[in-house]
Design a protein around this motif. Sequence first.
Motif, PDB file in Angstrom:
ATOM      1  N   TRP A  27      -7.222  -2.553   1.098  1.00  0.00           N
ATOM      2  CA  TRP A  27      -6.298  -3.483   1.212  1.00  0.00           C
ATOM      3  C   TRP A  27      -6.720  -4.307   2.688  1.00  0.00           C
ATOM      4  O   TRP A  27      -6.743  -5.697   2.672  1.00  0.00           O
ATOM      5  CB  TRP A  27      -4.715  -3.249   1.739  1.00  0.00           C
ATOM      6  CG  TRP A  27      -3.920  -4.374   2.084  1.00  0.00           C
ATOM      7  CD1 TRP A  27      -3.382  -5.183   1.258  1.00  0.00           C
ATOM      8  CD2 TRP A  27      -3.391  -4.489   3.307  1.00  0.00           C
ATOM      9  NE1 TRP A  27      -2.506  -5.810   1.777  1.00  0.00           N
ATOM     10  CE2 TRP A  27      -2.445  -5.398   3.182  1.00  0.00           C
ATOM     11  CE3 TRP A  27      -3.684  -3.930   4.685  1.00  0.00           C
ATOM     12  CZ2 TRP A  27      -1.871  -6.003   4.313  1.00  0.00           C
ATOM     13  CZ3 TRP A  27      -2.947  -4.224   5.486  1.00  0.00           C
ATOM     14  CH2 TRP A  27      -2.076  -5.460   5.768  1.00  0.00           C
ATOM     15  N   THR A  56       0.812  -1.437  -0.048  1.00  0.00           N
ATOM     16  CA  THR A  56       0.049   0.129  -0.082  1.00  0.00           C
ATOM     17  C   THR A  56       0.762   1.247   0.008  1.00  0.00           C
ATOM     18  O   THR A  56       0.503   2.318  -0.444  1.00  0.00           O
ATOM     19  CB  THR A  56      -0.963  -0.010   1.014  1.00  0.00           C
ATOM     20  OG1 THR A  56       0.078   0.113   2.464  1.00  0.00           O
ATOM     21  CG2 THR A  56      -1.710  -1.433   1.308  1.00  0.00           C
ATOM     22  N   ARG A  67      -5.895   3.069  -0.773  1.00  0.00           N
ATOM     23  CA  ARG A  67      -5.195   1.863  -0.962  1.00  0.00           C
ATOM     24  C   ARG A  67      -5.172   0.814   0.166  1.00  0.00           C
ATOM     25  O   ARG A  67      -5.748  -0.220   0.224  1.00  0.00           O
ATOM     26  CB  ARG A  67      -3.924   1.866  -1.878  1.00  0.00           C
ATOM     27  CG  ARG A  67      -3.471   0.574  -2.556  1.00  0.00           C
ATOM     28  CD  ARG A  67      -2.111   0.831  -3.164  1.00  0.00           C
ATOM     29  NE  ARG A  67      -2.075   1.830  -4.178  1.00  0.00           N
ATOM     30  CZ  ARG A  67      -1.155   3.031  -4.072  1.00  0.00           C
ATOM     31  NH1 ARG A  67      -0.303   2.749  -3.337  1.00  0.00           N
ATOM     32  NH2 ARG A  67      -1.130   3.862  -4.748  1.00  0.00           N
TER      33      ARG A  67
END
Length: 754
Positions: free
Chosen positions: A750, A706, A746
């Motif tokens: 995740w 990430t 992100r």
Amino acid sequence: MQGVDLIQDFATLLLAAGVAGVLCKRIGLSVIVGYLLAGVIIGPHTPPFSMIVDEGRIMALSQVGLVFLMFSIGLGLSLTKFGRLGVTTIVGTALGAFFVLNLTRLLGLAVHWPAAQTLFVAAMLMVSSSAVIAKIVSELNLAHERSSQLALGITVLEDVVAVVMLTVLGSQVPRGTGEGMGSLLGGLSAFVVLLIGGGLLLVPRLMRRLEARADPELQTIVVAGVLFLLALAAVKAGYSIALGAFLFGAIVAEMPQKSGVERAFGGLRDVFSSVFFVSIGMMIDPRLVLSAWPWVLGLAAFALVARPIATGLALIIVGTPPREAHRAGLLLTPLGEFSFIIAQVGVAAALLPAEFYSVAVGASILTVFAMPVMNRHRDAIIRFAERVEPGWLLRAMDAYHRWMQQMQERPAPPLAWKLVRGRLGQMAIEGLFVTGVLIFSSPVLASAEDMFLASWQHENVVTYGFWALVTVLVLVPLVAIWRNLATVAMIAGESVGRGHLPAPLVERTIKAVGAVGLAYWLYAIVPLEELPGWGWAVLAAAAALVVAVFSQRLIYWHSTWQNSLQQVLADATNSREQARITLGENLEAWQLHLGECVVPDAASYAGKALRELAIPARFGASVVEVERNGYVVSSPSPDVALYPGDKLLLLGATEQNRAAQKFLESEQRRHGEAEEFGGSVLETCRVPAGPHAGQTLAASGVAMHTGVRVVGIQRPGQQILNPGGDERLLEGDSVLVLGTLSEIKRFRRWLVEG
């Protein structure tokens, strides 16, 4: 209101320059052409009205632009670089001027010009524009080529040629000016040596103190003040304002602080140099240019042909490879600002027709238009010239070049000459330094008296004190000159004494002749009218006493000064410079070139490593150097990341470098990607019952997947700051992460999706 008028004029000028520059660059022309056209449009000669209220003030600001522009040229062409050009540049400049003079005489005979008019036109064509050449060399990324450095060196020396020609033309009688020219060149050389010598002794100390005790803002202000002071000194000494600015730039180029100075003055140079070029355009009267268009076109065409031929041939004669000489000649095509001045002198003296000033300006503008185009296609032009040149001429030039190389590789000169040569050079430099001090001391004293001592009652005390100080100052180099002369006499005596003449006789004879020469030289340059005879006698007696008593101290001072100068120049020629020299030696044989580009602020690849960009594979060029904030990474590894403001040095063929530069300088961040480099933020996220609950930070690879950094974990009764890799993420934990907005987005995905 004058202040408002100035702001209005400045806004009009800069906006016109910006718009015209953008349009010209879009169609492939130099921005200088745009600046000149902007000046024509907003100037007083273009109907229906002038858009500039106070032209005089704009012209004054243009001189500020000239100072900054010449300062930047000096920064790029340091004393060490100029020294490496050496005698080749000086002799090549003189020969080029000689060839231009004779080609112009042929033109004058063809069009039936009077001899005086032919001489004026020749003087106009002898001088190229250092400002235009420097700007276009930078735009075309040619600064690392030896031909460009030769051209920049020659164009600076051509200003000296212009000063000499103005002296000759001012007399209106070409004959009988040898003495005036000799004194002019001697005074100019003395001024240059005095300024450079004093600058190399004082400026490094000033820069070190500023770096240690002042912030960057104050450093910039002080350096700018010294810059304008030396430019003013050049004007007061009777020379061009550009000379003082250029010499100060060349001095600062030897300092370790050069990169910081370049960054600090970059914006000022760009703004005020545009003012300079626009002001030149404002002087053009389009109606006069159009009325004399055949002469404008003819003179411009002659200049575009004659100048490359003359300078190229001159450089070939002094040993420059033919292709390199031709490239330098093509760079030297634009006529300079001195052409306007020479034309004005001719018109004022009624030796040129009244419309000839507009002809000169129009022809100069056309050469500026043509110069970038010619140099973009210079290889094709040179190949065409080689095809049309007779074979015997090409063979003769190649044979001559090989002979020159053999002459340069001839056996070393005798040891005696090696020992004497360096000392003769020192004597010449020290003699010029003394000459400069004595010649320019009187104007300095007069200016000081006018500015500070007008109401001082004890004027004689100040005068005698000043000349006593000057006497002490020149004693140091005078003692060094005599010691060098004695050493030369001893070496010559030992060398010649092996024959029929006894060594002591030769040594004493040389010393006697040298003493007489020194006495006559001092008599010629000492301003005897400043003091009565008994005053100079007292100073001479005091000087003799000082030499007798403190000779060792004077020798020590001279050695200290000499070591300081050598240290400055040695520091300037650092390993990076030596690497550049070595790198450039074999580029011509391999058809390789160096190019520069700067990573723009909005580059989409900012933060990416060279490995990811794959510049060699995509474009064929190699990144051989990355400069960041004055620090240089040579031969960067593929893992080196690039950031905005980085200066890259590319190595490759011309087209390869251009392709890489186009990509690196135009690859902008797309809309929506700005947050990648908009700064990092802190945000708290809750760990759901997802695939990563229960995993350690190391096992989950959160940073790798990430890009965020976990800086804190909070759970009931426990708070963990900067957790280690063995810390686990538990369901319900509040995780404090650091990253950009896109990285945090992100990270949220995740946590849920894995």
